[in-house]
Write a protein that holds these residues in place. Sequence first.
Motif, PDB file in Angstrom:
ATOM      1  N   LEU A 250       0.818  -1.224   0.000  1.00 23.26           N
ATOM      2  CA  LEU A 250       0.000   0.000   0.000  1.00 23.26           C
ATOM      3  C   LEU A 250       0.851   1.273   0.000  1.00 23.26           C
ATOM      4  O   LEU A 250       0.442   2.295  -0.544  1.00 23.26           O
ATOM      5  CB  LEU A 250      -0.937   0.006   1.226  1.00 23.26           C
ATOM      6  CG  LEU A 250      -2.037  -1.062   1.242  1.00 23.26           C
ATOM      7  CD1 LEU A 250      -2.771  -1.025   2.573  1.00 23.26           C
ATOM      8  CD2 LEU A 250      -3.021  -0.841   0.090  1.00 23.26           C
ATOM      9  N   HIS A 251       2.016   1.237   0.652  1.00 22.07           N
ATOM     10  CA  HIS A 251       2.850   2.449   0.787  1.00 22.07           C
ATOM     11  C   HIS A 251       4.280   2.150   0.377  1.00 22.07           C
ATOM     12  O   HIS A 251       5.217   2.391   1.144  1.00 22.07           O
ATOM     13  CB  HIS A 251       2.830   2.949   2.235  1.00 22.07           C
ATOM     14  CG  HIS A 251       1.469   2.992   2.849  1.00 22.07           C
ATOM     15  ND1 HIS A 251       0.477   3.825   2.399  1.00 22.07           N
ATOM     16  CD2 HIS A 251       0.926   2.284   3.872  1.00 22.07           C
ATOM     17  CE1 HIS A 251      -0.625   3.643   3.122  1.00 22.07           C
ATOM     18  NE2 HIS A 251      -0.368   2.708   4.015  1.00 22.07           N
ATOM     19  N   ALA A 252       4.465   1.632  -0.840  1.00 20.90           N
ATOM     20  CA  ALA A 252       5.785   1.160  -1.269  1.00 20.90           C
ATOM     21  C   ALA A 252       6.851   2.244  -1.191  1.00 20.90           C
ATOM     22  O   ALA A 252       7.940   2.011  -0.661  1.00 20.90           O
ATOM     23  CB  ALA A 252       5.700   0.588  -2.679  1.00 20.90           C
ATOM     24  N   ASN A 253       6.539   3.435  -1.699  1.00 20.93           N
ATOM     25  CA  ASN A 253       7.570   4.484  -1.745  1.00 20.93           C
ATOM     26  C   ASN A 253       8.017   4.906  -0.350  1.00 20.93           C
ATOM     27  O   ASN A 253       9.214   5.083  -0.095  1.00 20.93           O
ATOM     28  CB  ASN A 253       7.059   5.703  -2.519  1.00 20.93           C
ATOM     29  CG  ASN A 253       6.896   5.382  -3.988  1.00 20.93           C
ATOM     30  OD1 ASN A 253       7.547   4.466  -4.510  1.00 20.93           O
ATOM     31  ND2 ASN A 253       5.995   6.088  -4.662  1.00 20.93           N
TER      32      ASN A 253
ATOM     33  N   SER B 118      13.365   2.449   4.659  1.00 20.17           N
ATOM     34  CA  SER B 118      14.382   1.391   4.642  1.00 20.17           C
ATOM     35  C   SER B 118      15.777   1.958   4.378  1.00 20.17           C
ATOM     36  O   SER B 118      16.779   1.382   4.809  1.00 20.17           O
ATOM     37  CB  SER B 118      14.012   0.366   3.573  1.00 20.17           C
ATOM     38  OG  SER B 118      15.051  -0.536   3.359  1.00 20.17           O
ATOM     39  N   ARG B 119      15.818   3.107   3.664  1.00 17.66           N
ATOM     40  CA  ARG B 119      17.126   3.715   3.357  1.00 17.66           C
ATOM     41  C   ARG B 119      17.823   4.258   4.612  1.00 17.66           C
ATOM     42  O   ARG B 119      19.008   4.562   4.570  1.00 17.66           O
ATOM     43  CB  ARG B 119      16.959   4.837   2.320  1.00 17.66           C
ATOM     44  CG  ARG B 119      16.907   4.288   0.919  1.00 17.66           C
ATOM     45  CD  ARG B 119      16.793   5.341  -0.150  1.00 17.66           C
ATOM     46  NE  ARG B 119      16.030   4.755  -1.257  1.00 17.66           N
ATOM     47  CZ  ARG B 119      14.856   5.153  -1.676  1.00 17.66           C
ATOM     48  NH1 ARG B 119      14.282   6.203  -1.123  1.00 17.66           N
ATOM     49  NH2 ARG B 119      14.235   4.537  -2.652  1.00 17.66           N
TER      50      ARG B 119
ATOM     51  N   LEU C  57      16.907  -3.848   2.797  1.00 16.76           N
ATOM     52  CA  LEU C  57      17.330  -3.790   1.394  1.00 16.76           C
ATOM     53  C   LEU C  57      16.273  -3.282   0.417  1.00 16.76           C
ATOM     54  O   LEU C  57      16.599  -3.016  -0.739  1.00 16.76           O
ATOM     55  CB  LEU C  57      17.812  -5.178   0.933  1.00 16.76           C
ATOM     56  CG  LEU C  57      19.039  -5.737   1.669  1.00 16.76           C
ATOM     57  CD1 LEU C  57      19.338  -7.146   1.198  1.00 16.76           C
ATOM     58  CD2 LEU C  57      20.260  -4.848   1.456  1.00 16.76           C
ATOM     59  N   ILE C  58      15.002  -3.147   0.856  1.00 14.13           N
ATOM     60  CA  ILE C  58      13.961  -2.786  -0.127  1.00 14.13           C
ATOM     61  C   ILE C  58      14.181  -1.397  -0.727  1.00 14.13           C
ATOM     62  O   ILE C  58      13.672  -1.110  -1.796  1.00 14.13           O
ATOM     63  CB  ILE C  58      12.516  -2.890   0.452  1.00 14.13           C
ATOM     64  CG1 ILE C  58      12.393  -2.099   1.753  1.00 14.13           C
ATOM     65  CG2 ILE C  58      12.084  -4.330   0.614  1.00 14.13           C
ATOM     66  CD1 ILE C  58      10.954  -1.995   2.257  1.00 14.13           C
ATOM     67  N   GLY C  59      14.946  -0.548  -0.027  1.00 11.27           N
ATOM     68  CA  GLY C  59      15.164   0.795  -0.568  1.00 11.27           C
ATOM     69  C   GLY C  59      16.577   0.998  -1.088  1.00 11.27           C
ATOM     70  O   GLY C  59      16.965   2.126  -1.408  1.00 11.27           O
TER      71      GLY C  59
ATOM     72  N   ALA D 106       5.452  11.017   6.396  1.00 11.77           N
ATOM     73  CA  ALA D 106       5.778  10.729   7.806  1.00 11.77           C
ATOM     74  C   ALA D 106       4.880   9.663   8.449  1.00 11.77           C
ATOM     75  O   ALA D 106       5.401   8.758   9.105  1.00 11.77           O
ATOM     76  CB  ALA D 106       5.772  12.013   8.624  1.00 11.77           C
ATOM     77  N   PRO D 107       3.540   9.695   8.266  1.00 10.11           N
ATOM     78  CA  PRO D 107       2.710   8.674   8.930  1.00 10.11           C
ATOM     79  C   PRO D 107       3.015   7.255   8.433  1.00 10.11           C
ATOM     80  O   PRO D 107       3.050   6.312   9.211  1.00 10.11           O
ATOM     81  CB  PRO D 107       1.274   9.074   8.563  1.00 10.11           C
ATOM     82  CG  PRO D 107       1.355  10.489   8.132  1.00 10.11           C
ATOM     83  CD  PRO D 107       2.718  10.683   7.543  1.00 10.11           C
ATOM     84  N   GLN D 108       3.257   7.132   7.101  1.00 11.23           N
ATOM     85  CA  GLN D 108       3.554   5.801   6.541  1.00 11.23           C
ATOM     86  C   GLN D 108       4.933   5.322   6.991  1.00 11.23           C
ATOM     87  O   GLN D 108       5.129   4.137   7.253  1.00 11.23           O
ATOM     88  CB  GLN D 108       3.504   5.847   5.007  1.00 11.23           C
ATOM     89  CG  GLN D 108       2.107   6.006   4.417  1.00 11.23           C
ATOM     90  CD  GLN D 108       1.624   7.448   4.451  1.00 11.23           C
ATOM     91  OE1 GLN D 108       2.400   8.365   4.686  1.00 11.23           O
ATOM     92  NE2 GLN D 108       0.325   7.625   4.235  1.00 11.23           N
TER      93      GLN D 108
END
Lengths: 96, 212
Positions: free
Chosen positions: B48-51, B57-58, B208-210, B137-139
């Motif tokens: 739902l909130h990939a970005n 993750s970074r 690693l996802i980011g 921020a919330p995500q």
Amino acid sequence: MDSHAHFTVKTYSWIFAWLLLLLGITVLIAHYDFGRLNVFAAMAIATVKACLVVLYFMQVKRSIKMVQIYAGAAVVWLAFGVILTFADYLTRHPLQ
Amino acid sequence: MSSSTTPTAGEVIQHGRDTSIFGMWVFLVTEAMFFGGILGAFFIYFYLHANAFEEASRHMDIVMGGVNTLVLLGSSFLVALGVHAAESNQGKKTAVYFWIAVLCAFAFLGIKSVEYADHIHHGYWPGQAWSYAGVDAPQIRLFYILYFVLTGLHGLHVIIGAVLLGWVALKAPKGVYNDGKYAWVENAGLYWHFVDIVWIFLYPLLYLIGAH
């Protein structure tokens, strides 16, 4: 009973080497942008690593049938849970 | 199997060991369902909130997470060797392998503590002190909630696993697991391998996802 013969230190060493190699591939792939495929690739490799640990380090490959069936059933059951939940979220749209 | 209807002493011991190990598997599968549920939640919110999840993750330290993955994979290898030693009545060898694995557990927890301290220092603890500026921020806060729940529960399992390994390592040199009676060596090992498997999934998902 051949299937119940213990694994050798050599076998364990090979499995460890494979796990390290797969970890390296995971980190390498993550640095390239394949879009949404990135997470699928990472999970596929993680699944292979988990299978190696389960089959060899946890000795399921040479365990009694009941343990093999139970461990396999756990994977199927977990997959049901995740897939059915996703089937809901992937097809859910806001009401017009 | 013996053709006689009366089982031999060796068969009785093996049956007891098989039963004990099956019991451990029943427990581990409930653990897999437990972690699977939280991982399922992570997958859904990532979808739902990939970005936002990639951005969050970074902030993770890939090197520290990678070293911790090496530490856990190495400890799993050592535990497999420890069980292997117990299968051939080498209790002292089992103890050595298990004690080194316990040291690995401490190393893992030490590195994780450094990471936690760093997150909290930067205001990423999703509590009262949460101070993230940005549109997502919330995500991102949601990512951190899942991050602390997943790694916190995993860390708890590392502590329990280390206690189990240490307990077996204390008793192993006395020869109590000799002559096929090594079910507890194998059960403690199974628990430790499970802890390793959970991390095998957590590392790519959280760190690693980011990375790309």
